[in-house]
Write a protein that holds these residues in place. Structure first.
Motif, PDB file in Angstrom:
ATOM      1  N   VAL A  45     -11.291  -5.267   1.064  1.00  0.00           N
ATOM      2  CA  VAL A  45     -10.617  -4.035   1.463  1.00  0.00           C
ATOM      3  C   VAL A  45     -11.548  -2.835   1.391  1.00  0.00           C
ATOM      4  O   VAL A  45     -11.332  -1.822   2.050  1.00  0.00           O
ATOM      5  N   SER A  46     -12.636  -2.938   0.589  1.00  0.00           N
ATOM      6  CA  SER A  46     -13.585  -1.831   0.469  1.00  0.00           C
ATOM      7  C   SER A  46     -14.933  -2.385   0.052  1.00  0.00           C
ATOM      8  O   SER A  46     -15.015  -3.305  -0.764  1.00  0.00           O
ATOM      9  N   LEU A  86      -8.288  -7.276  -1.661  1.00  0.00           N
ATOM     10  CA  LEU A  86      -6.831  -7.278  -1.653  1.00  0.00           C
ATOM     11  C   LEU A  86      -6.410  -8.737  -1.757  1.00  0.00           C
ATOM     12  O   LEU A  86      -6.717  -9.546  -0.881  1.00  0.00           O
ATOM     13  N   GLU A 136      -4.822   3.950   0.065  1.00  0.00           N
ATOM     14  CA  GLU A 136      -6.054   4.645  -0.284  1.00  0.00           C
ATOM     15  C   GLU A 136      -6.892   3.754  -1.199  1.00  0.00           C
ATOM     16  O   GLU A 136      -6.408   3.274  -2.224  1.00  0.00           O
ATOM     17  N   VAL A 137      -8.165   3.561  -0.839  1.00  0.00           N
ATOM     18  CA  VAL A 137      -9.085   2.776  -1.651  1.00  0.00           C
ATOM     19  C   VAL A 137     -10.425   3.505  -1.699  1.00  0.00           C
ATOM     20  O   VAL A 137     -11.011   3.793  -0.649  1.00  0.00           O
ATOM     21  N   ASP A 138     -10.869   3.829  -2.905  1.00  0.00           N
ATOM     22  CA  ASP A 138     -12.145   4.529  -3.092  1.00  0.00           C
ATOM     23  C   ASP A 138     -12.227   5.802  -2.249  1.00  0.00           C
ATOM     24  O   ASP A 138     -13.265   6.120  -1.647  1.00  0.00           O
ATOM     25  N   GLY A 193       0.808  -1.210   0.000  1.00  0.00           N
ATOM     26  CA  GLY A 193       0.000   0.000   0.000  1.00  0.00           C
ATOM     27  C   GLY A 193       0.838   1.255   0.000  1.00  0.00           C
ATOM     28  O   GLY A 193       1.973   1.277   0.481  1.00  0.00           O
ATOM     29  N   TYR A 227      -1.570  -4.071   5.123  1.00  0.00           N
ATOM     30  CA  TYR A 227      -1.846  -3.076   4.074  1.00  0.00           C
ATOM     31  C   TYR A 227      -2.122  -1.718   4.718  1.00  0.00           C
ATOM     32  O   TYR A 227      -2.713  -1.630   5.797  1.00  0.00           O
ATOM     33  N   ARG A 286     -14.199  -4.401  -3.366  1.00  0.00           N
ATOM     34  CA  ARG A 286     -12.812  -4.523  -3.841  1.00  0.00           C
ATOM     35  C   ARG A 286     -12.066  -5.452  -2.886  1.00  0.00           C
ATOM     36  O   ARG A 286     -12.259  -5.387  -1.673  1.00  0.00           O
ATOM     37  N   SER A 328      -4.340  -4.255  -9.225  1.00  0.00           N
ATOM     38  CA  SER A 328      -3.286  -3.243  -9.205  1.00  0.00           C
ATOM     39  C   SER A 328      -1.966  -3.850  -8.733  1.00  0.00           C
ATOM     40  O   SER A 328      -1.912  -4.988  -8.250  1.00  0.00           O
ATOM     41  N   VAL A 368      -4.838  -4.789  -5.201  1.00  0.00           N
ATOM     42  CA  VAL A 368      -6.244  -4.405  -5.049  1.00  0.00           C
ATOM     43  C   VAL A 368      -6.970  -4.629  -6.373  1.00  0.00           C
ATOM     44  O   VAL A 368      -6.526  -4.166  -7.422  1.00  0.00           O
TER      45      VAL A 368
END
Length: 655
Positions: free
Chosen positions: A387-388, A397, A339-341, A292, A336, A395, A423, A427
């Motif tokens: 993760v989100s 990880l 930044e996510v969303d 991350g 982790y 989403r 990514s 992610v």
């Protein structure tokens, strides 16, 4: 004459105001509850308590906040307006308007109404209702997921006992544009509360008139008091400037502070080397490296550890069943930080649990903390983490050993998986959540493939059932296919996908129940009478992280569609059946042939040598399956005879 008329008008107005005051005093608790539940759930519980009291007190005619008086529902101009009806309309209108921002108002600032000082004001204390039980928490969560008009309609219907037409008129008076939509959503909340709606609404979880108190930060308050007289003038000037400013730059936004000392320092966290997963025999969360863009952000990681140690008031905390919420131990590992969303996310692992901390971009919005068990995770159950989760999308990880990710729909077994972008940090792109109960048009799952560095050509399926760890899906084929008995394998073969397509619609029923893995076991096949085709009997077992498992016994026929949901014929909770500690099973179900003749069908697993039926139907067979003519829904007892001479009762109970 004119003087007398003016005096009469003044007296009439005073009487109406006196009546309104009497109603507020008499119905104060119910009106505060109505305001408390209608207010936006983005407010902290302390703030909602104070605002609810303020809105009710300011509903007295004469206050500018009570703007709904001229549109009180169901009244003719010549008829007097009931004080209770007028007051309810004023309270609902004010609560709905509290968080309504003007066009162009910055999103990270409260609305002007929220900034307006209102009595009562509390200094030095935090007020919040006492915590309720599981049912109250579930209802509170359900209320937070619907609109404010729907919450108001729900309280008016269930607690105040108003009719649908009365609620519609009252919401119209409160400037709700689509009151019918609010009523529909309110009706949907009844399923969550069941028959004890009024009892739940009156519980201490929602009682803003019976609250607990806690001090605010004492040291910080002392420092602020010492500086208050020096900064009072500057603060007043700044407030005046803020009131006339369109927006603030990001650098002007307040920052989050840490109120408690974390149980461990950020520098003590375990950081696994990036490539160790390829050179270890323990392929689980301990092999995850820290990833991350904000791994080096000590402030963020420290705030996450402090929140885990002692969540501040207002933090949204979710702890899975049979999971400890104790502070982070010394062996805590950082998985982790990034930044996510648009939100900062931090993930930890301490050998037994996975913890996710989510921090919204604005300090005015509450952070969230999720804790779930992860002991005995393996290459599949430690292959990904949620993760989100936003707006029906998820989403993940992925683990460092995942070489390829795809999505596929369990209801379309003949369609190939679709590639899913991942990514460099691991992610994934957002994918749809599984639908809720009652909806089964699509069942998206992940198909992951491990790197050849740890295992060759190992692909497997995982599904999101509402927790942090996606659930591993496996399959055990029918006896006689050449496979070892009771040996689950990955649910990626054609036979596995076809079996899951018929039974997967039961997966959403397992959401939020702490499930680790689900195995689909086709334990018997049977030829149906009157050339009705063949049937397959399945046992779907949910394995939980805490140990106990639940099973669903399902029955499907070849005459039905390849994706038609199988019939549920039995179920049991906290049982060893359909596992390696409960390897034998027998089940039965009524069935109707094309001619209209009713039958009782029964079947058992591979060790069954015969089946006996007693009760309204008496029959005995010397095979692993049985079909006998019977009434439409007979009251029977079914037992199986085993190779070792033992008998086996029918599993679970019929739905």
């Amino acid at each position: 004459m004119s003087t007398s008329q003016r005096r009469s008008a003044r007296v009439s107005g005073r009487v109406a105001r006196d009546q309104a005051e009497a109603v507020i005093v008499d119905q104060y608790t119910r009106l505060v509850l109505l305001a408390y539940l209608t207010l936006p759930h983005t407010l902290s519980r302390h703030r909602r308590v104070l605002v609810a009291h303020a809105l009710v007190q300011r509903s007295l005619p004469g206050f500018r906040i009570a703007r709904a008086d001229h549109r009180v529902p169901g009244q003719r101009r010549s008829a007097p307006v009931p004080a209770l009806t007028r007051t309810r309309a004023s309270v609902v209108h004010a609560a709905l308007a509290h968080d309504r921002r003007p066009r162009g108002w910055p999103g990270f600032l409260p609305s002007p109404r929220a900034l307006r000082p209102m009595l009562p004001v509390v200094w030095g204390l935090k007020l919040f209702p006492r915590a309720g039980g599981g049912e109250e928490i579930a209802l509170g969560q359900a209320l937070s997921e619907v609109s404010a008009p729907a919450r108001a309609a729900f309280v008016l219907l269930q607690l105040e006992g108003l009719s649908r037409s009365e609620v519609t008129e009252l919401l119209t008076a409160a400037d709700v544009p689509e009151p019918e939509q609010a009523l529909i959503a309110a009706r949907g909340l009844e399923a969550t509360a069941g028959g004890a709606t009024e009892t739940l609404l009156r519980s201490r979880e929602f009682d803003a008139c019976s609250v607990q108190t806690r001090p605010t930060d004492l040291l910080r308050r002392r420092r602020r008091f010492r500086l208050a007289w020096l900064t009072a003038g500057i603060t007043a000037l700044c407030c005046a400037v803020l009131a006339t400013t369109v927006g603030l730059s990001p650098s002007d936004e307040p920052t989050r502070t840490i109120d408690v000392q974390p149980a461990i320092d950020a520098a003590q966290l375990v950081h696994t080397p990036r490539d160790s997963w390829a050179d270890t025999s323990r392929v689980d969360f301990t092999a995850w490296p820290a990833r991350g863009s904000r791994v080096g952000d000590t402030g963020l990681v420290t705030r996450a550890l402090a929140t885990w140690t002692k969540p501040p008031s207002g933090t949204r905390v979710s702890v899975a069943k049979a999971t400890s919420d104790e502070p982070p131990p010394g062996n805590t590992q950082l998985l982790y930080a990034g930044e996510v969303d648009g939100e900062a996310v931090v993930l930890f692992h301490d050998g037994r649990r996975v913890v996710r901390y989510v921090e919204p971009p604005s300090p005015l919005d509450p952070a969230s903390l999720d804790i779930t068990r992860s002991d005995e995770a393996d290459v599949t159950t430690a292959a990904s983490l949620v993760v989100s989760r936003k707006a029906g999308k998820v989403r993940y990880l992925t683990a460092p050993w995942i070489a390829e990710a795809q999505t596929r729909d369990l209801l379309t077994p003949n369609s190939p998986g679709r590639p899913l972008d991942v990514s460099d940090e691991g992610v994934t792109d957002a994918v749809p959540e599984l639908p809720g109960k009652g909806s089964c048009d699509s069942l998206p799952v992940l198909q992951l493939r491990s790197s050849s560095k740890i295992v060759e050509k190992h692909a497997f399926l995982v599904a999101d059932l509402g927790g942090l760890t996606p659930v591993h899906l496996s399959y055990t084929p029918l006896p006689g296919t050449g496979a070892p008995p009771r040996q689950p394998r990955e649910a990626t073969s054609t036979a596995a996908l076809l079996s899951w397509a018929r039974t997967a619609c039961r997966l959403p029923e397992m959401r939020h129940s702490g499930v680790r893995a689900v195995n689909q076991w086709d334990f018997a096949e049977q030829d149906l009478p009157e050339r009705g085709g063949d049937a397959v009997w399945s046992c779907t077992r949910a394995f939980t992280w805490r140990g106990p498992g639940d099973i669903l016994v399902q029955f499907r026929t070849s005459k039905e569609s390849a994706t038609a949901p199988a019939k549920l014929v039995g179920q049991a909770r906290s049982t060893a059946s359909c596992s390696r500690f409960g390897q034998h099973i027998v089940a039965s179900t009524p069935w109707t042939a094309g001619s209209g003749q009713h039958y009782l069908l029964a079947a058992g697993s591979r060790e069954v040598t015969g089946i006996d039926v007693t009760g309204e139907v008496k029959a005995s067979g010397k095979d692993r399956s049985l079909a006998v003519k019977a009434p439409a829904d007979p009251d029977v007892t079914v037992r199986a005879r085993m190779k070792d001479g033992e008998t086996l009762d029918e599993v679970g109970s019929r739905p």
